[in-house]
Design a protein around this motif. Structure first.
Motif, PDB file in Angstrom:
ATOM      1  N   LEU A   1       0.789  -1.263   0.150  1.00 11.74           N
ATOM      2  CA  LEU A   1       0.097  -0.036   0.014  1.00 11.74           C
ATOM      3  C   LEU A   1       0.847   1.211  -0.039  1.00 11.74           C
ATOM      4  N   THR A   2       1.995   1.077   0.549  1.00 12.01           N
ATOM      5  CA  THR A   2       2.771   2.405   0.753  1.00 12.01           C
ATOM      6  C   THR A   2       3.774   2.607  -0.561  1.00 12.01           C
ATOM      7  N   VAL A   3       3.920   1.881  -1.620  1.00 14.02           N
ATOM      8  CA  VAL A   3       4.776   1.790  -2.763  1.00 14.02           C
ATOM      9  C   VAL A   3       3.986   2.608  -3.910  1.00 14.02           C
ATOM     10  N   SER A   4       4.704   3.531  -4.558  1.00 10.03           N
ATOM     11  CA  SER A   4       4.131   3.819  -5.593  1.00 10.03           C
ATOM     12  C   SER A   4       4.566   3.063  -6.982  1.00 10.03           C
ATOM     13  N   ARG A   5       5.627   2.699  -7.122  1.00 12.43           N
ATOM     14  CA  ARG A   5       6.041   1.931  -8.158  1.00 12.43           C
ATOM     15  C   ARG A   5       6.898   0.809  -7.888  1.00 12.43           C
ATOM     16  N   VAL A   6       7.013  -0.437  -8.487  1.00 14.30           N
ATOM     17  CA  VAL A   6       8.354  -1.237  -8.280  1.00 14.30           C
ATOM     18  C   VAL A   6       8.915  -1.495  -9.788  1.00 14.30           C
ATOM     19  N   LEU A   7      10.229  -1.014  -9.656  1.00 15.28           N
ATOM     20  CA  LEU A   7      11.077  -1.098 -11.003  1.00 15.28           C
ATOM     21  C   LEU A   7      11.964  -2.218 -11.078  1.00 15.28           C
ATOM     22  N   CYS A   8      11.829  -2.905 -11.955  1.00 12.70           N
ATOM     23  CA  CYS A   8      12.700  -4.033 -12.027  1.00 12.70           C
ATOM     24  C   CYS A   8      13.934  -3.715 -13.258  1.00 12.70           C
ATOM     25  N   PRO A   9      15.104  -3.811 -12.591  1.00 11.47           N
ATOM     26  CA  PRO A   9      16.092  -3.435 -13.549  1.00 11.47           C
ATOM     27  C   PRO A   9      16.737  -4.227 -14.701  1.00 11.47           C
ATOM     28  N   LEU A  10      16.859  -3.803 -15.590  1.00 11.69           N
ATOM     29  CA  LEU A  10      17.183  -4.637 -17.004  1.00 11.69           C
ATOM     30  C   LEU A  10      18.587  -4.522 -17.138  1.00 11.69           C
ATOM     31  N   SER A  11      18.964  -3.389 -17.454  1.00  9.99           N
ATOM     32  CA  SER A  11      20.349  -2.905 -18.008  1.00  9.99           C
ATOM     33  C   SER A  11      20.830  -1.752 -17.428  1.00  9.99           C
ATOM     34  N   ARG A  12      22.176  -1.623 -17.135  1.00 11.42           N
ATOM     35  CA  ARG A  12      22.865  -0.516 -16.598  1.00 11.42           C
ATOM     36  C   ARG A  12      24.326  -0.017 -17.380  1.00 11.42           C
ATOM     37  N   PHE A  13      24.486   1.134 -17.780  1.00 13.66           N
ATOM     38  CA  PHE A  13      25.563   1.188 -18.523  1.00 13.66           C
ATOM     39  C   PHE A  13      26.178   2.860 -18.371  1.00 13.66           C
ATOM     40  N   GLN A  14      27.398   3.174 -18.713  1.00 13.09           N
ATOM     41  CA  GLN A  14      27.641   4.481 -18.724  1.00 13.09           C
ATOM     42  C   GLN A  14      27.166   5.274 -19.979  1.00 13.09           C
ATOM     43  N   CYS A  15      26.697   6.357 -19.985  1.00 15.41           N
ATOM     44  CA  CYS A  15      26.171   6.868 -21.086  1.00 15.41           C
ATOM     45  C   CYS A  15      26.234   8.454 -21.245  1.00 15.41           C
ATOM     46  N   HIS A  16      26.792   8.649 -22.418  1.00 13.63           N
ATOM     47  CA  HIS A  16      27.357  10.128 -22.286  1.00 13.63           C
ATOM     48  C   HIS A  16      26.858  10.864 -23.811  1.00 13.63           C
ATOM     49  N   SER A  17      25.996  10.151 -24.514  1.00 11.11           N
ATOM     50  CA  SER A  17      25.503  10.556 -25.833  1.00 11.11           C
ATOM     51  C   SER A  17      24.048   9.695 -26.082  1.00 11.11           C
ATOM     52  N   PRO A  18      23.172  10.654 -26.796  1.00  6.70           N
ATOM     53  CA  PRO A  18      21.853  10.098 -27.362  1.00  6.70           C
ATOM     54  C   PRO A  18      22.064   8.845 -28.179  1.00  6.70           C
ATOM     55  N   GLU A  19      23.264   8.842 -29.163  1.00  6.84           N
ATOM     56  CA  GLU A  19      23.293   7.926 -29.888  1.00  6.84           C
ATOM     57  C   GLU A  19      23.697   6.427 -29.068  1.00  6.84           C
ATOM     58  N   TYR A  20      24.824   6.761 -28.056  1.00  7.37           N
ATOM     59  CA  TYR A  20      25.145   5.521 -26.992  1.00  7.37           C
ATOM     60  C   TYR A  20      23.740   4.994 -26.321  1.00  7.37           C
ATOM     61  N   LEU A  21      23.030   5.787 -25.927  1.00  9.30           N
ATOM     62  CA  LEU A  21      21.830   5.441 -25.094  1.00  9.30           C
ATOM     63  C   LEU A  21      20.907   4.681 -26.086  1.00  9.30           C
TER      64      LEU A  21
END
Length: 387
Positions: free
Chosen positions: A61-81
């Motif tokens: 009841l006290t939680v707004s969303r539950v996020l499930c992590p899929l991928s994590r990476f360093q990102c410095h540009s839209p192209e790499y994202l």
């Protein structure tokens, strides 16, 4: 394409919670089977196996969303994202017949605009579907089948699947609203802060559209947070187990208990608000048994030996700010003179008004609501003089 996702490698899930609700949300998550719960930015990281994860998504009841992590990476540009988003096999989660949307949070990064970042992720997903299947899924910005989250902070990006299927404050019972209602998850946090367990009657003498009453009903009767929701993003996890989900849901629904007679009641000076509260309560099991009447708190004979939980109609939202100190002072007099033996928990969106109540708070706890850096104030009214 990715062979496995972060959560499958033991990376924690993330529960978004209202600011100020971290402590009570931690208790709820642990009670539902979460482990390694720790604070993060605007929420809590936690670990959970399949069954407790499903319970959290459906019942918390006290939680707004539950996020499930899929991928994590360093990102410095839209192209790499774009490139790293395409590395994820989105077709393992949904088909091009489903709708989706992307919401992003961006801070201190080379990509500065959250909408642009979300658009880049959306384009990468759509292009992957078009290349692999010859057709693209549609974007539905308000009520999609699934939500995808991008969190980009200090050029470090995390892409997640929203297991809740949208913000959990949308319980499904609010069919009629009034101006400036309290968000459902905020009301749930306030009830948890009060520690109300049904051992005393609960009264809201300024109930508005009935959010606190509805959340009290859900809390006491053990109604799951997603009981009325038609969509859950958990169904799009690559390893989703439909039989396990349905079994958990069946057990949670079977645990719903009836409301004790006279345990919850409310009132409001506005007939429109009372109409809204009755309509919203009527969507929940047992909600039609909650009495709600048209009455100013000044006209109530008294509320003795009860728990009073309320969110007054603040002038800073309602256009009557100058009159609020006198209004709050009058409510404080009502508590002192007619509510002996009761304990009140009052939400002050404007902290300056706390001094107008005329009672010494037993505690003041921060809780944000609708952009207000407010406080939940506990007020104890003793029989006779306090020793």
């Amino acid at each position: 394409m990715s062979e496995s996702f972060l959560y499958q490698s033991g990376e924690p899930f993330f529960a978004q919670v209202p600011d100020g609700g971290e402590e009570v949300a931690t208790e709820e998550l642990i009670g539902l089977g979460a482990t390694d719960v720790r604070a993060g930015y605007r929420g809590l990281y936690f670990r959970a196996d399949r069954d407790p994860l499903y319970r959290i998504v459906y019942t918390a009841l006290t939680v707004s969303r539950v996020l499930c992590p899929l991928s994590r990476f360093q990102c410095h540009s839209p192209e790499y994202l774009y490139k790293r988003t395409q590395d994820i096999d989105w077709t393992s989660m949904f088909t091009n017949r489903r709708t989706f949307a992307v919401f992003a949070t961006v801070a201190n990064s080379a990509i500065r605009h959250s909408q642009y970042a979300a658009l880049t992720v959306k384009d990468a997903i759509v292009d992957q579907f078009r290349d692999k299947t010859g057709a693209r899924p549609d974007i539905e910005p308000l009520n999609p089948d699934l939500w995808i989250n991008l969190y980009l902070h200090a050029n470090r990006a995390t892409l997640s699947l929203d297991l809740s299927g949208g913000s959990m404050h949308r319980r499904g019972y609010r069919i009629v609203s009034t101006e400036a209602p309290m968000q459902e998850t905020v009301a749930a946090v306030m009830l948890a802060m009060a520690g109300w367990d049904g051992s005393t009657p609960l009264v809201d003498p300024m109930c508005g559209s009935g959010t606190i009453l509805c959340e009290a009903l859900m809390r006491y009767c053990r109604i799951p947070a997603a009981y009325l929701r038609l969509r859950q993003g958990v169904r799009f996890m690559p390893d989703y187990d439909a039989a396990a989900w349905e079994q958990m849901k069946k057990e949670a629904d079977a645990a719903i208990r009836p409301l004790a007679e006279g345990l919850i009641r409310g009132s409001d000076a506005s007939a429109d608000a009372v109409h809204a509260a009755r309509a919203n309560l009527g969507k929940l099991p047992g909600g039609r048994d909650v009495p709600v009447g048209v009455r100013r708190f000044e006209d109530i004979d008294g509320i003795r030996d009860a728990t009073i939980i309320t969110n007054p109609p603040y002038g800073m939202r309602m256009g009557k700010r100058d009159a609020m100190p006198e209004f709050v002072r009058g409510f404080g007099d009502f508590l002192k003179q007619r509510c002996a033996g009761s304990t009140a928990f009052v939400y002050f969106g404007d902290r300056e008004l706390i001094k107008s109540i005329g009672l010494r708070p037993a505690f003041k706890k921060p809780l944000s609501s609708g952009g207000l850096d407010g406080r939940v104030v506990k007020l104890e009214m003793f029989e006779g003089k306090r020793a």
